[in-house]
Design an enzyme around this catalytic site. Structure first.
Site, PDB file in Angstrom:
ATOM      1  N   ALA A  16      -7.042   1.524   7.292  1.00  0.00           N
ATOM      2  CA  ALA A  16      -5.619   1.796   7.519  1.00  0.00           C
ATOM      3  C   ALA A  16      -5.411   2.279   8.950  1.00  0.00           C
ATOM      4  O   ALA A  16      -5.747   1.586   9.903  1.00  0.00           O
ATOM      5  CB  ALA A  16      -5.134   2.815   6.485  1.00  0.00           C
ATOM      6  N   TYR A  17      -4.877   3.487   9.122  1.00  0.00           N
ATOM      7  CA  TYR A  17      -4.576   4.021  10.447  1.00  0.00           C
ATOM      8  C   TYR A  17      -5.849   4.124  11.301  1.00  0.00           C
ATOM      9  O   TYR A  17      -5.861   3.775  12.492  1.00  0.00           O
ATOM     10  CB  TYR A  17      -3.911   5.392  10.285  1.00  0.00           C
ATOM     11  CG  TYR A  17      -3.164   5.908  11.498  1.00  0.00           C
ATOM     12  CD1 TYR A  17      -3.314   5.347  12.763  1.00  0.00           C
ATOM     13  CD2 TYR A  17      -2.294   6.986  11.361  1.00  0.00           C
ATOM     14  CE1 TYR A  17      -2.617   5.836  13.851  1.00  0.00           C
ATOM     15  CE2 TYR A  17      -1.584   7.478  12.447  1.00  0.00           C
ATOM     16  CZ  TYR A  17      -1.757   6.898  13.693  1.00  0.00           C
ATOM     17  OH  TYR A  17      -1.068   7.385  14.763  1.00  0.00           O
ATOM     18  N   GLU A  58      -5.634   9.266   5.007  1.00  0.00           N
ATOM     19  CA  GLU A  58      -5.931  10.042   6.197  1.00  0.00           C
ATOM     20  C   GLU A  58      -4.975  11.194   6.412  1.00  0.00           C
ATOM     21  O   GLU A  58      -3.859  11.208   5.875  1.00  0.00           O
ATOM     22  CB  GLU A  58      -5.901   9.150   7.452  1.00  0.00           C
ATOM     23  CG  GLU A  58      -4.528   8.764   7.942  1.00  0.00           C
ATOM     24  CD  GLU A  58      -3.870   7.633   7.208  1.00  0.00           C
ATOM     25  OE1 GLU A  58      -2.714   7.822   6.761  1.00  0.00           O
ATOM     26  OE2 GLU A  58      -4.475   6.561   7.060  1.00  0.00           O
ATOM     27  N   ASP A  80       0.818  -1.208   0.000  1.00  0.00           N
ATOM     28  CA  ASP A  80       0.000   0.000   0.000  1.00  0.00           C
ATOM     29  C   ASP A  80       0.858   1.267   0.000  1.00  0.00           C
ATOM     30  O   ASP A  80       0.466   2.284  -0.560  1.00  0.00           O
ATOM     31  CB  ASP A  80      -0.926   0.002   1.217  1.00  0.00           C
ATOM     32  CG  ASP A  80      -2.085  -0.970   1.057  1.00  0.00           C
ATOM     33  OD1 ASP A  80      -2.339  -1.402  -0.083  1.00  0.00           O
ATOM     34  OD2 ASP A  80      -2.743  -1.293   2.064  1.00  0.00           O
ATOM     35  N   SER A 111      -6.728   0.875  12.871  1.00  0.00           N
ATOM     36  CA  SER A 111      -5.846   0.540  13.993  1.00  0.00           C
ATOM     37  C   SER A 111      -6.215   1.326  15.245  1.00  0.00           C
ATOM     38  O   SER A 111      -5.995   0.855  16.366  1.00  0.00           O
ATOM     39  CB  SER A 111      -4.385   0.819  13.609  1.00  0.00           C
ATOM     40  OG  SER A 111      -3.989   0.028  12.508  1.00  0.00           O
ATOM     41  N   ARG A 118       2.530   6.179  -2.961  1.00  0.00           N
ATOM     42  CA  ARG A 118       3.547   6.957  -3.694  1.00  0.00           C
ATOM     43  C   ARG A 118       3.124   7.156  -5.147  1.00  0.00           C
ATOM     44  O   ARG A 118       3.290   8.246  -5.717  1.00  0.00           O
ATOM     45  CB  ARG A 118       4.898   6.238  -3.625  1.00  0.00           C
ATOM     46  CG  ARG A 118       6.006   6.916  -4.433  1.00  0.00           C
ATOM     47  CD  ARG A 118       7.366   6.352  -4.063  1.00  0.00           C
ATOM     48  NE  ARG A 118       7.531   4.967  -4.441  1.00  0.00           N
ATOM     49  CZ  ARG A 118       8.016   4.555  -5.611  1.00  0.00           C
ATOM     50  NH1 ARG A 118       8.354   5.456  -6.546  1.00  0.00           N
ATOM     51  NH2 ARG A 118       8.164   3.284  -5.880  1.00  0.00           N
TER      52      ARG A 118
END
Length: 341
Positions: free
Chosen positions: A192-193, A151, A76, A196, A81
């Site tokens: 993603a973040y 995010e 990911d 978590s 990028r």
């Protein structure tokens, strides 16, 4: 007309170099022209020696706008990028996962040959993923302006000091609390973040913005899902001298002094992802997170039209009976007075 495919790879890894080498050969055999960035092509030549097939160099031989699709070889992070690279052009990304989870990737390393065949036959669709516009203000001056696919993560700058923040939705304050940070995410970033940090998983086709506190010291500091038309803001309060840092997609950052204000809105420019097969998002969740589904039976097949029976009439004790025509018990049909005995 020539069709060009840009290959982006994490050339610091041997596995990625081998995948890029194979992808270039497969694209050429399929009648497509492989394109690479100069630095990544140099890494590949340094590892394998002179290539047996020609590869065009981005910006030297071809412009990014002339590329049909970007094949991203990696996890990911490599896809994020690539999203930065194509931000200003209308070119879709197709990820081939070489990492661990690779939630944004469309196929796996073992499917590389099949993936190239799908590209050659144009057997893919393109979906748009919502992004966010991010601005940082300090003492009334805008000091930073960027965007994110996953995010904008506000984190404390010092391990020993909590951040004191106040959250805002549509220019109205919501609540203040001490915390390790706040994640402002898109549906794509919900896995993603934000995931978590305890946030909800949001299906990609749902347009929404997420606010997810990180280790908040407060009763009402729960994850929130708000309208994509809303304007979100987080202010770093001056109660302490604790400083923060803002990370966008884990790739771009800026320091946040006390008093800094971070504003997030839906961006007008989405990221375009190529899909070679229409896998339901629920199936992607199960596969990527290896969720247990043993014992699932699935929907019950409907073999024909289902009819409901007569609705029973229930009389309350002591109540007057209904004036409706009398019925045979259990039949549901009215009694014909001329034949009743």
């Amino acid at each position: 007309m020539s069709r060009r495919v840009l290959i982006l790879a994490h050339t610091g890894r041997e596995e990625s170099l081998k995948a890029a080498w194979e992808a270039c050969a497969l694209l050429q055999v399929s009648g497509l022209i492989p394109v690479m960035q100069k630095s990544e092509l140099a890494d590949m030549v340094s590892f394998f020696g002179q290539l047996d097939h020609p590869v065009e160099v981005l910006h030297d031989h071809v412009k990014l706008s002339d590329v049909e699709l970007v094949m991203v070889l990696g996890g990911d992070g490599t896809i994020l990028r690539a999203a930065e690279l194509v931000r200003d052009v209308d070119v879709p990304l197709l990820g081939v996962n070489l990492g661990h989870v690779g939630f944004l990737a469309e196929s796996e390393r073992a499917d590389l040959e099949q993936t190239v065949d799908w590209i050659a036959r144009r057997d893919y669709t393109v979906e748009e993923r919502m992004t966010i516009d991010v601005q940082v203000w300090v003492r009334g001056q805008k000091i930073w302006h960027t965007w994110a696919l996953n995010e904008a993560a506000i984190e404390k700058g010092n391990r020993e000091r909590m951040l004191e923040v106040v959250t805002e939705v549509d220019e109205r304050p919501l609540t203040s609390f001490g915390c390790d940070g706040v994640v402002l995410a898109t549906p794509t970033g919900s896995t993603a973040y934000a995931f978590s940090a305890g946030g909800p998983v949001v299906w990609p086709e749902v347009e929404a913005l997420l606010i997810v506190p990180i280790s908040a010291h407060a009763l009402f500091a729960k994850p929130l899902v708000v309208s994509p038309r809303s304007r979100l803001a987080v202010e770093i309060l001056n109660r302490t001298d604790a400083r923060g840092v803002l990370w966008c997609d884990g790739r771009r950052s800026v320091d946040l002094p006390p008093g800094a204000r971070i504003e997030v809105t839906k961006s007008a420019t989405p990221v375009r992802l190529a899909r070679t097969h229409q896998t339901p998002f629920s199936a992607r969740l199960v596969r990527k997170f290896e969720l247990p589904i043993q014992g699932w039976r699935g929907p019950v097949p409907q073999t024909g039209t289902v009819h409901t029976g007569p609705i029973p009439v229930v009389h309350t004790p002591g109540a007057m009976p209904s004036p409706a025509a009398p019925r045979h018990a259990g039949s549901g049909a009215p009694i014909d007075p001329s034949t009743a005995k």
